[in-house]
Design a protein around this motif. Structure first.
Motif: not given
Length: 122
Positions: A96-118
């Motif tokens: 889920d949404l996470t504030a990163r130490s490098w100053g940005l926020a992101d979230l992550r998920l996999f598409d139906p075939d397992g490609y890793y998306l941020r």
């Protein structure tokens, strides 16, 4: 000279891929050759282009997972709206949404075939 980026992915099912990228990530279908001898689709969202050719052989989702796979990163203006659309479309987040130490926020998920998306802020 200007440059752009188009990635090519090789999913096991183009219908599932199109549904995911359209509903979860707001891509539009630019080219639809799912009935061709070599099935292919082209998707676009703003300056992001994804080509998808149906894989001739099944690929293990684990083969696409980090650190062996590739992380595909989309920079977006409104990360919260992206999150809501993904969840409303019925897809799960890997992180889920996470504030990163490098100053940005992101979230992550996999598409139906397992490609890793941020999805991240600019």
């Amino acid at each position: 000279m200007a440059a752009s980026l188009r990635i090519e992915i090789f999913p096991s099912d183009l219908d599932t891929t199109v549904a995911f990228y359209q509903s979860a990530l707001a891509f539009t279908l630019e080219r639809d050759e799912r009935l061709a001898e070599t099935p292919y689709v082209a998707l676009r969202r703003d300056g992001i282009r994804i080509g998808a050719r149906q894989s001739a052989e099944p690929v293990s989702r684990d083969a696409r997972r980090l650190p062996a796979g590739t992380e595909i990163v989309f920079e977006v203006d409104d990360l919260h709206a992206e999150r809501e659309r993904i969840l409303a479309a019925g897809y799960e987040l890997a992180e889920d949404l996470t504030a990163r130490s490098w100053g940005l926020a992101d979230l992550r998920l996999f598409d139906p075939d397992g490609y890793y998306l941020r999805l991240t802020t600019h």
